[in-house]
Design a protein around this motif. Sequence first.
Motif, PDB file in Angstrom:
ATOM      1  N   VAL A  63       0.831  -1.209   0.000  1.00  0.00           N
ATOM      2  CA  VAL A  63       0.000   0.000   0.000  1.00  0.00           C
ATOM      3  C   VAL A  63       0.863   1.256   0.000  1.00  0.00           C
ATOM      4  CG1 VAL A  63      -1.540   1.431   1.424  1.00  0.00           C
ATOM      5  CG2 VAL A  63      -2.049  -0.997   1.085  1.00  0.00           C
ATOM      6  N   PHE A  64       1.868   1.285   0.868  1.00  0.00           N
ATOM      7  CA  PHE A  64       2.594   2.536   1.024  1.00  0.00           C
ATOM      8  C   PHE A  64       3.672   2.737  -0.032  1.00  0.00           C
ATOM      9  CE2 PHE A  64       0.458   2.041   5.125  1.00  0.00           C
ATOM     10  CZ  PHE A  64      -0.342   3.171   5.004  1.00  0.00           C
ATOM     11  N   ARG A  65       4.095   1.673  -0.661  1.00  0.00           N
ATOM     12  CA  ARG A  65       4.954   1.891  -1.825  1.00  0.00           C
ATOM     13  C   ARG A  65       4.112   2.446  -2.976  1.00  0.00           C
ATOM     14  NH1 ARG A  65       9.803  -0.154  -2.125  1.00  0.00           N
ATOM     15  NH2 ARG A  65       9.231  -1.990  -0.921  1.00  0.00           N
ATOM     16  N   VAL A  66       2.916   1.909  -3.138  1.00  0.00           N
ATOM     17  CA  VAL A  66       2.039   2.426  -4.191  1.00  0.00           C
ATOM     18  C   VAL A  66       1.648   3.876  -3.896  1.00  0.00           C
ATOM     19  CG1 VAL A  66      -0.277   2.221  -5.192  1.00  0.00           C
ATOM     20  CG2 VAL A  66       1.187   0.205  -4.996  1.00  0.00           C
ATOM     21  N   ARG A  67       1.451   4.189  -2.609  1.00  0.00           N
ATOM     22  CA  ARG A  67       1.125   5.575  -2.260  1.00  0.00           C
ATOM     23  C   ARG A  67       2.249   6.517  -2.720  1.00  0.00           C
ATOM     24  NH1 ARG A  67      -2.144   8.452   2.311  1.00  0.00           N
ATOM     25  NH2 ARG A  67      -1.247  10.527   2.120  1.00  0.00           N
ATOM     26  N   SER A  68       3.469   6.117  -2.466  1.00  0.00           N
ATOM     27  CA  SER A  68       4.613   6.933  -2.870  1.00  0.00           C
ATOM     28  C   SER A  68       4.669   7.083  -4.390  1.00  0.00           C
ATOM     29  CB  SER A  68       5.898   6.272  -2.351  1.00  0.00           C
ATOM     30  OG  SER A  68       7.028   6.872  -2.923  1.00  0.00           O
ATOM     31  N   LEU A  69       4.481   5.985  -5.093  1.00  0.00           N
ATOM     32  CA  LEU A  69       4.534   6.030  -6.557  1.00  0.00           C
ATOM     33  C   LEU A  69       3.398   6.866  -7.134  1.00  0.00           C
ATOM     34  CD1 LEU A  69       5.407   2.275  -7.154  1.00  0.00           C
ATOM     35  CD2 LEU A  69       6.893   4.227  -7.661  1.00  0.00           C
ATOM     36  N   ALA A  70       2.221   6.739  -6.539  1.00  0.00           N
ATOM     37  CA  ALA A  70       1.064   7.488  -7.046  1.00  0.00           C
ATOM     38  C   ALA A  70       1.276   8.988  -6.852  1.00  0.00           C
ATOM     39  CB  ALA A  70      -0.212   7.031  -6.341  1.00  0.00           C
ATOM     40  N   ALA A  71       1.879   9.353  -5.716  1.00  0.00           N
ATOM     41  CA  ALA A  71       2.155  10.772  -5.468  1.00  0.00           C
ATOM     42  C   ALA A  71       3.123  11.308  -6.528  1.00  0.00           C
ATOM     43  CB  ALA A  71       2.741  10.969  -4.067  1.00  0.00           C
TER      44      ALA A  71
ATOM     45  N   ARG B 230      -8.657   8.466  -1.483  1.00  0.00           N
ATOM     46  CA  ARG B 230      -9.712   7.756  -2.215  1.00  0.00           C
ATOM     47  C   ARG B 230      -9.163   7.192  -3.522  1.00  0.00           C
ATOM     48  NH1 ARG B 230     -15.288  11.129  -1.093  1.00  0.00           N
ATOM     49  NH2 ARG B 230     -15.200  10.841   1.172  1.00  0.00           N
ATOM     50  N   LEU B 231      -8.255   7.938  -4.139  1.00  0.00           N
ATOM     51  CA  LEU B 231      -7.613   7.419  -5.343  1.00  0.00           C
ATOM     52  C   LEU B 231      -6.810   6.156  -4.999  1.00  0.00           C
ATOM     53  CD1 LEU B 231      -6.808   7.710  -8.330  1.00  0.00           C
ATOM     54  CD2 LEU B 231      -4.920   9.167  -7.586  1.00  0.00           C
ATOM     55  N   LEU B 232      -6.140   6.191  -3.864  1.00  0.00           N
ATOM     56  CA  LEU B 232      -5.351   5.020  -3.463  1.00  0.00           C
ATOM     57  C   LEU B 232      -6.239   3.814  -3.199  1.00  0.00           C
ATOM     58  CD1 LEU B 232      -2.759   6.686  -1.112  1.00  0.00           C
ATOM     59  CD2 LEU B 232      -2.283   5.502  -3.250  1.00  0.00           C
ATOM     60  N   MET B 233      -7.387   4.060  -2.580  1.00  0.00           N
ATOM     61  CA  MET B 233      -8.322   2.959  -2.349  1.00  0.00           C
ATOM     62  C   MET B 233      -8.752   2.355  -3.674  1.00  0.00           C
ATOM     63  SD  MET B 233     -10.544   4.876   0.607  1.00  0.00           S
ATOM     64  CE  MET B 233     -11.766   3.593   0.904  1.00  0.00           C
ATOM     65  N   TYR B 234      -8.980   3.240  -4.641  1.00  0.00           N
ATOM     66  CA  TYR B 234      -9.400   2.788  -5.961  1.00  0.00           C
ATOM     67  C   TYR B 234      -8.284   1.986  -6.635  1.00  0.00           C
ATOM     68  CZ  TYR B 234     -11.724   3.052 -10.477  1.00  0.00           C
ATOM     69  OH  TYR B 234     -12.354   2.739 -11.653  1.00  0.00           O
ATOM     70  N   LEU B 235      -7.034   2.405  -6.436  1.00  0.00           N
ATOM     71  CA  LEU B 235      -5.886   1.751  -7.069  1.00  0.00           C
ATOM     72  C   LEU B 235      -5.544   0.418  -6.434  1.00  0.00           C
ATOM     73  CD1 LEU B 235      -3.417   4.770  -7.414  1.00  0.00           C
ATOM     74  CD2 LEU B 235      -4.631   3.619  -9.280  1.00  0.00           C
ATOM     75  N   THR B 236      -5.759   0.304  -5.129  1.00  0.00           N
ATOM     76  CA  THR B 236      -5.280  -0.878  -4.411  1.00  0.00           C
ATOM     77  C   THR B 236      -6.380  -1.869  -4.053  1.00  0.00           C
ATOM     78  OG1 THR B 236      -5.566   0.200  -2.258  1.00  0.00           O
ATOM     79  CG2 THR B 236      -3.421   0.452  -3.334  1.00  0.00           C
ATOM     80  N   GLY B 237      -7.639  -1.401  -4.053  1.00  0.00           N
ATOM     81  CA  GLY B 237      -8.725  -2.260  -3.617  1.00  0.00           C
ATOM     82  C   GLY B 237      -8.923  -2.247  -2.112  1.00  0.00           C
ATOM     83  N   MET B 238      -8.072  -1.510  -1.392  1.00  0.00           N
ATOM     84  CA  MET B 238      -8.247  -1.398   0.056  1.00  0.00           C
ATOM     85  C   MET B 238      -9.563  -0.674   0.323  1.00  0.00           C
ATOM     86  SD  MET B 238      -5.605  -2.877   1.364  1.00  0.00           S
ATOM     87  CE  MET B 238      -5.462  -2.308   3.066  1.00  0.00           C
ATOM     88  N   SER B 239     -10.336  -1.168   1.307  1.00  0.00           N
ATOM     89  CA  SER B 239     -11.688  -0.648   1.438  1.00  0.00           C
ATOM     90  C   SER B 239     -11.847   0.325   2.604  1.00  0.00           C
ATOM     91  CB  SER B 239     -12.689  -1.797   1.574  1.00  0.00           C
ATOM     92  OG  SER B 239     -12.319  -2.612   2.657  1.00  0.00           O
ATOM     93  N   ASN B 240     -10.786   0.594   3.355  1.00  0.00           N
ATOM     94  CA  ASN B 240     -10.897   1.546   4.463  1.00  0.00           C
ATOM     95  C   ASN B 240      -9.799   2.599   4.350  1.00  0.00           C
ATOM     96  OD1 ASN B 240     -10.863   2.833   7.093  1.00  0.00           O
ATOM     97  ND2 ASN B 240     -12.174   1.149   7.765  1.00  0.00           N
TER      98      ASN B 240
ATOM     99  N   ASP C 189      -6.552   2.492   6.137  1.00  0.00           N
ATOM    100  CA  ASP C 189      -5.518   1.543   5.731  1.00  0.00           C
ATOM    101  C   ASP C 189      -4.696   2.024   4.538  1.00  0.00           C
ATOM    102  OD1 ASP C 189      -6.315  -0.140   7.802  1.00  0.00           O
ATOM    103  OD2 ASP C 189      -7.836  -1.095   6.554  1.00  0.00           O
ATOM    104  N   VAL C 190      -4.917   3.267   4.117  1.00  0.00           N
ATOM    105  CA  VAL C 190      -4.045   3.826   3.072  1.00  0.00           C
ATOM    106  C   VAL C 190      -3.345   5.101   3.558  1.00  0.00           C
ATOM    107  CG1 VAL C 190      -5.350   2.799   1.168  1.00  0.00           C
ATOM    108  CG2 VAL C 190      -5.923   5.102   1.943  1.00  0.00           C
ATOM    109  N   ILE C 191      -3.495   5.432   4.857  1.00  0.00           N
ATOM    110  CA  ILE C 191      -2.791   6.552   5.479  1.00  0.00           C
ATOM    111  C   ILE C 191      -1.836   5.948   6.515  1.00  0.00           C
ATOM    112  CG2 ILE C 191      -3.023   8.652   6.862  1.00  0.00           C
ATOM    113  CD1 ILE C 191      -5.828   8.972   5.819  1.00  0.00           C
ATOM    114  N   PRO C 192      -0.555   6.344   6.504  1.00  0.00           N
ATOM    115  CA  PRO C 192       0.390   5.708   7.432  1.00  0.00           C
ATOM    116  C   PRO C 192      -0.088   5.752   8.891  1.00  0.00           C
ATOM    117  CG  PRO C 192       1.592   6.989   5.810  1.00  0.00           C
ATOM    118  CD  PRO C 192       0.129   7.255   5.552  1.00  0.00           C
TER     119      PRO C 192
END
Length: 449
Positions: free
Chosen positions: A134-142, A423-433, A436-439
């Motif tokens: 999740v958090f590697r994808v967060r970094s890449l998405a940013a 919300r974009l990260l949730m959409y990208l990863t499938g994480m539903s809360n 769970d996409v904020i450190p």
Amino acid sequence: MKRFTVKELFAHASALANQSVSVTAWVRTVRDSKTFGFLELNDGSFFKNVQVVFDSDLENFSDVAKLPISSTVTVEGTLIYTPDAKQAFEIRAAQVRIDGYSVSDYPLQKKRHSFEYLRSIAHLRPRTNTFSAVFRVRSLAAFAIHQFFQERGFVYVNTPIITTSDAEGAGEMFRLTTGTNDEFFGKPASLTVSGQLNAEAYSLAFGNVYTFGPTFRAENSNTARHAAEFWMIEPEMAFAELADLLMVAEDMVKHVIHYVLEHAPEEMAFFDQFVEKGLLARLQHVVESDFARVGYSEAIELLKTAKVDFEYPVSWGLDLQSEHERYLCEQVFKRPVFVTDYPKDIKAFYMRMNDDGKTVAASDLLVPGIGELIGGSQREERLEALKKRMVEMGLNPEEYAWYLELRAYGETKHAGFGLGFERLLMYLTGMSNIRDVIPFPRTVGHAEF
RNA sequence: UCCUCGAUAGCUCAGCGGUAGAGCAUCCGGCUGUUAACCGGAGGGUCGUAGGUUCGAAUCCUACUCGGGGAGCCA
């Protein structure tokens, strides 16, 4: 002996075959039998673990075999290329140096944990497969977002975190105080709920600008999609109409999807397998298809004729409920959909009035599973029309003097939107809360860590 | 804030009026190629808190606390 990261070992495994390598990493798991054992190591550089084989020739064999998970070791050994095995290569250890011991009550075990439990150990959860991804994808998405705008000549503007404008119209604000009775700024100050008004000022100097920073809402929201502190991307474009804005929004979403698929294939495959089955196919479909566009009035007609029993009534002038938004993007269009031209009475004062006098040039991007991902509008650039709307909505134009001056000194049409990064990260990863996409998430009643 | 479901071992859960259970984890032992390794054994719990009903409560009732899901607000 040259030290490699796990990422480098995976990247150059075949070229390094039979060569001596060294790696320092944490122990993810140990399996041992009488005369040999396996270590799986991860140093955070790559999603996958490197497998190390060690045998009883090692002087510290039994110590290594009993290592608690998450201990730190430095392994020196020979890289054995094994393309036909479950792992692409392994390291045959000549030496395993124990750099730091963990302890047996380490909270992360070699099994699946619930996301709820992992939230209670937010300082350790980035060590798990899911949160590592999740958090590697967060970094890449940013990075992908910056790249998208920078390549198109947008100027990155750091709008203020602290604001004294009292009614930006985007929700409850956190009041700021030094703890004494003095007003540090001479008047009440708060944490920002949106950088939009400031971004507009810069867009009317640079043309195209964007903000990307933290945003704060003091709302008592208790849902999987809301946090008190979150990050928002707010582009603002001069000389642009709503249609121009939607094209940029669509291209941006597609760019970010494309970027993370290309740069985090292991992580995305993991999400597809363990978090949301079909994620990759869904994202691929989004990248390849055009987002749908539907006017609010037409959307209302679609909902009225739907063969579905909605809990909330549908009629022109009412805002769309979650169930309506879900029906539109999940059942009718089966892809992201821009709903445009909402009734003026359910939207903010700064949105541009359409010629019909009833609707404004605003649009929300609705996506399956998340709901509203983007909210944007063409801004009302006509000074008198803007003042009129402010008065109608009970705002005092004098408090927005600087904002109104933007119109007075060279008015032009312009437009912008806000994208909730999480919300974009949730959409990208499938994480539903969203937690769970904020450190270290901050929500009502929760600001631990 | 409202609705709803839940809280039992370190973790995930079963038990739903009659002496507290399983899997995983932990500890000990076994095993020459494992992949959330496997096999055998052991330790581990005032059943969220407070009150009530009952001969007897993890189990039924009430309140509170905390958590999940849904709704509203929005990004």
